[in-house]
Design an enzyme around this catalytic site. Sequence first.
Site, short mmCIF file in Angstrom:
data_model
loop_
_atom_site.label_atom_id
_atom_site.label_comp_id
_atom_site.label_asym_id
_atom_site.label_seq_id
_atom_site.Cartn_x
_atom_site.Cartn_y
_atom_site.Cartn_z
N ASN A 132 9.36 -8.90 7.82
CA ASN A 132 8.28 -9.21 8.57
C ASN A 132 6.98 -9.35 7.75
O ASN A 132 5.90 -9.79 8.33
CB ASN A 132 8.16 -7.98 9.49
N TYR A 184 1.05 -22.73 7.79
CA TYR A 184 1.51 -21.43 8.41
C TYR A 184 2.62 -22.02 8.99
O TYR A 184 3.78 -21.41 9.31
CB TYR A 184 0.51 -20.80 9.09
N ASP A 238 4.77 -5.65 -4.03
CA ASP A 238 4.18 -6.78 -3.55
C ASP A 238 5.29 -7.92 -3.61
O ASP A 238 5.56 -8.52 -4.53
CB ASP A 238 2.94 -7.21 -4.63
N ASP A 295 0.90 -1.31 0.04
CA ASP A 295 0.03 0.09 -0.14
C ASP A 295 0.88 1.23 -0.03
O ASP A 295 1.29 1.69 1.08
CB ASP A 295 -0.80 -0.01 1.25
N THR A 325 -2.29 -7.06 16.74
CA THR A 325 -2.21 -6.53 15.58
C THR A 325 -3.38 -6.78 14.59
O THR A 325 -4.27 -7.44 15.11
CB THR A 325 -0.72 -7.11 14.76
N LYS A 384 6.80 -21.27 8.92
CA LYS A 384 7.48 -20.45 9.86
C LYS A 384 8.45 -21.33 10.68
O LYS A 384 9.59 -20.87 10.95
CB LYS A 384 6.62 -20.08 11.20
#
Length: 260
Positions: free
Chosen positions: A92, A154, A65, A40, A189, A158
């Site tokens: 991140n 996920y 992106d 963004d 968050t 990780k």
Amino acid sequence: MTARADAYTALITGASSGLGAEFARQLAEEGHHLVLVARDAGRLSAAAARLERDYGVTVEVLPADLTDDAGVAAVVARLQDASRPVDVLVNNAGIGLPRPFEQNPVEDELRHLRLHVQTTLELCHAALPGMLARGAGRIINVASVAAFATRGTYGAAKAWELSFSRWANVNYGPSGVKVTALCPGFTHTEFHQRMGIDKGAMPRWMWLDARRVVRVGLADNVRGKAVSIPSLRYKVLVAGTRFLPARFTRGPARKPLDQP
């Protein structure tokens, strides 16, 4: 506050919100210059203006992106620019998938894998030669306590970040480059909301403050720790995963996708 005489430059991915925005704020507060990466452009520009105004540092905006080859190539080129060295890389940027593995379109799973594993690999590979040539550098790969649990693709992604960071810290630490896998638990968050996780289903004591997560992660990286788990409660839980059956480490409940 103004930039320090010994200020370095940090490149942060996923810098427009969540932990990425907090990394940017804390590093700017310390007087360091920034390169902010996210999709963004508007949010990045607004964040850069605030950081420059509040802390007197230079903030470069790099919209990209990181699930797209062209976007990754732009960040790789910035990391390889020897005339503007990047001293700290914070990987991140991350996404989650709201459905179980078998219900997700395979294209979404591949995009998820690309961002967490392939992009992290490419950016580390781009940053390391310059850091090694200078004899100093720091890399923080934001992983998760899910790396120690049974959490589908996920957790698997990780776990790769965790394993890679451990190896890289051992391999490159003697040459002056510190690599840390930051493994927070549930943190306040936007991430969990976007994933459709029911935050109310989790006990309040399991939620961490983003400021503390980043502060501990930065400090552990400076100390040369390969793994940073920024909470005693999660250190205990991670230790316990070695003895718990896999069904107890599958993760929190999620709201149906048609619920707010």
